[in-house]
Each structure stands twice: as C-alpha cells, then as structure tokens.
Design a protein around this motif. Structure first.
Motif, PDB file in Angstrom:
ATOM      1  N   ARG A 145      11.804   0.849 -27.003  1.00 21.79           N
ATOM      2  CA  ARG A 145      12.598   0.804 -25.720  1.00 21.79           C
ATOM      3  C   ARG A 145      12.771  -0.693 -25.558  1.00 21.79           C
ATOM      4  O   ARG A 145      13.611  -0.940 -24.562  1.00 21.79           O
ATOM      5  N   GLN A 191       7.070   3.608 -29.437  1.00 22.09           N
ATOM      6  CA  GLN A 191       8.607   3.665 -28.691  1.00 22.09           C
ATOM      7  C   GLN A 191       8.619   2.983 -27.790  1.00 22.09           C
ATOM      8  O   GLN A 191       9.256   2.657 -27.284  1.00 22.09           O
ATOM      9  N   LEU A 222      16.791   3.878 -28.150  1.00 16.97           N
ATOM     10  CA  LEU A 222      17.288   4.681 -26.401  1.00 16.97           C
ATOM     11  C   LEU A 222      15.992   5.886 -27.325  1.00 16.97           C
ATOM     12  O   LEU A 222      15.452   6.719 -26.353  1.00 16.97           O
ATOM     13  N   ASP A 267      16.105  -2.391 -23.796  1.00 17.96           N
ATOM     14  CA  ASP A 267      16.425  -3.529 -23.002  1.00 17.96           C
ATOM     15  C   ASP A 267      16.662  -4.686 -23.227  1.00 17.96           C
ATOM     16  O   ASP A 267      17.619  -5.017 -22.085  1.00 17.96           O
ATOM     17  N   LEU A 298      13.963   7.616 -24.820  1.00 20.07           N
ATOM     18  CA  LEU A 298      15.067   8.354 -23.404  1.00 20.07           C
ATOM     19  C   LEU A 298      15.935   8.526 -23.645  1.00 20.07           C
ATOM     20  O   LEU A 298      16.739   8.239 -23.848  1.00 20.07           O
ATOM     21  N   ALA A 304      13.248   6.055 -28.705  1.00 24.29           N
ATOM     22  CA  ALA A 304      12.366   5.538 -27.213  1.00 24.29           C
ATOM     23  C   ALA A 304      11.857   6.571 -26.533  1.00 24.29           C
ATOM     24  O   ALA A 304      11.232   6.395 -25.357  1.00 24.29           O
TER      25      ALA A 304
END
Length: 323
Positions: free
Chosen positions: A50, A46, A75, A54, A80, A78
C-alpha cells in the motif's frame, strides 16, 4: 535505507543500475527475492504494498501514468481491490492504444477477476457499468490477440451482451453488438450476422446524435456486400464517411476493431470497383490507406493495406499488390 541497500549490494544480493536517488535495484536471484518476500508476515507485506502504491501515485505520478500495471500490482497485493480494478483497467486500455493486445488481455483479465470478486460481495450500478467496459475492452484485445473467430473472443462479447442488459449505458452495449457481429461474419453465419447488424443500426439511429451510428452504417455496408447488395453497401459506407468526426470518433479504432472511416473507405473502394466506377475506386483506396496511417492504429493500417492489395489483385496489377 541507502545504507541498508548498500549493504545488500555489497553482499551481492542486489544489483544496482543508475545513481541514487534515481537508482533501480534488482535481486541477483529470483529465489532470494521469493525468500525475502515470504518471511514477511502477510499483514506487513500488505502495508508495504500500500505504501509503494501511495508513493507511486503521489510522488512518482509520471511513472504511475507510464506503468499503471505497476500501481495495479501493488494495490492488488495490498488487498485494495476497488482501486486495483481501476488501475488494471487503465493498464489494459493503455496497452490497447499501443496495440499490445496480449498484454492488454492479461491486464483486463486481472481487472475482471477482481471486479467479479467484488461484485459478489457488494453489487452496484456503478460497478456493473465499469464491469461492462472491462468486458468489451477484453473482447477488443482478444480480436487481435486470439483472432476474430476464436472461441475466447466470441465468449468475451457474449458475456458483454449479458452484462449490457443490466445497465443503461448504451455505448458499451454497441461494443458488445459489434463484437458479436464480427464473430458471425468471420464464421460465415449470415443470418445472425444480418440480425446483429440490423439491431446495431436500429438502436444507434433511434438515439439522437448517437456517435456509434457511423459504425452501424459500416457494419450494414459490409453485411450488404456479403449478400451481394453493392448499391446498398455503397450508401451505408458513404454515411459512415460523411459522419466521421476525428474529435468524436478518434478512439473508435480501439472500441470497434479498426478506424471506422478508413475501413468504410477501403470497403467502398472495392464496392465501387464491382459497380464499375473504377475512377472513383482507386483514389478512395489511396485515401483509406492515408487515413488508416493517420489513425496511428496498427490493425487499421494492416486492414487498409490488405484490402488495397485485394483491389490490386482485382485489377491484375502485381505492382499495386506488392506496394
């Protein structure tokens, strides 16, 4: 990192294309990739996903814009969910604009799955509004991926209408109305088709300067044609043509199946033929094809050409049909 990648390349576990720092690396076998991925702890995976998301959004914005599904994937992995929904939605809308309808349906389906999961934990007005947009976009993708009459398409728009009752955003509600109207039209269900056309036009014309009103007129025009009211159909189609503004309605082909002006023009050409106004019908059909082409929307072009060919059949003109 370059040293590590070079070692993996020498061991023939990776293939490289291009020259660093713009090189792309792929695993030699999918099994190697799966094993390498699975030996990482879930928490570590994860973190890596991420960081990749990013980096794509921050340092490789051009790649992120061109391939939003790549950002969405990282994402999602991850954990999110909220930003992942946004990026899956972007990927779906972008695929819709490219007329990649199966791809759009897949991306939007992933966004909807995450949105429903998130809504179960933290419902909110903003989330509900976005959820409705995702649902109507899915319906528009299924129009062409599965067909207007497909159960999946009807179910998508029926769900959109349910969601529309929970939000105040009328614009998305119109997309739901349109999808249901098309389903009734293509399944040969005249009573609910007329009811949905009237509901759309009534709500659209009740709102001052409503941009969706021209779609309501187009729907009503087709409904009038279905019931043999060609004078009424012509009036509605003319309203659509007169109201069309490229700046306001340029993206309506993606929301409402086809470019509304081109669709109204080609239907009005057929209407004028039935009314005996042949000299007006033929140039209007040519204009419909030209406007569909300028819309740069594949279904709109196919739609205009189909009905232009039908007009050629009515004229008993094989050359016009073949063209």
């Amino acid at each position: 990192m370059r040293t590590a990648l070079a070692q993996l390349e020498e061991a023939e576990l990776l293939f490289r294309s291009g020259v660093p720092p713009d090189a792309r690396y792929t695993f030699k076998h999918a099994l190697v990739q799966d094993i390498a991925y699975e030996i990482l702890l879930r928490s570590r995976r994860q973190v890596l996903h991420r960081q990749i998301a990013d980096a794509l959004r921050g340092e490789f914005a051009a790649i992120a814009a061109a391939e939003p599904e790549l950002v969405a994937h990282h994402l999602t992995q991850a954990g999110l969910d909220e930003p992942a929904i946004d990026w899956w939605g972007k990927a779906g809308d972008q695929a819709l604009r490219r007329s990649a309808f199966k791809e759009a349906a897949a991306h939007l389906g992933k966004a909807i799955e995450l949105a429903d999961k998130l809504a179960g934990m933290a419902p909110g007005a903003a989330l509900a509004s976005n959820r409705l947009h995702l649902q109507t976009s899915l319906g528009n993708a299924l129009f062409w991926a599965k067909g207007h009459q497909a159960p999946e398409t009807s179910a998508a728009f029926a769900r959109a209408r349910e969601l529309a009752n929970q939000v105040e955003d009328a614009s998305e509600r119109f997309s739901a109305y349109f999808g249901l109207w098309v389903g009734h039209l293509n399944r040969g269900e005249p009573a609910p088709m007329r009811e949905m056309a009237e509901l759309f036009l009534r709500e659209a014309t009740a709102r001052p300067d409503c941009p969706e009103a021209l779609v309501g007129y187009r729907n009503s025009g087709v409904t009038c044609m279905y019931f043999g009211d060609f004078v009424g159909a012509h009036r509605h189609f003319q309203n659509t043509i007169e109201l069309y503004d490229p700046a306001r309605h340029g993206d309506f082909a993606n929301r409402f199946g086809t470019d509304p002006r081109a669709a109204a023009e080609i239907f009005d050409a057929l209407t004028l033929w039935v009314l005996g106004r042949v000299d007006e019908a033929l140039p209007l059909a040519d204009r419909a094809v030209a406007d569909a082409e300028s819309a740069a929307h594949a279904p709109s072009m196919a739609f205009a050409l189909l009905y232009a060919a039908m007009l050629g059949l009515l004229r008993c003109n094989p050359k016009a049909v073949a063209t």
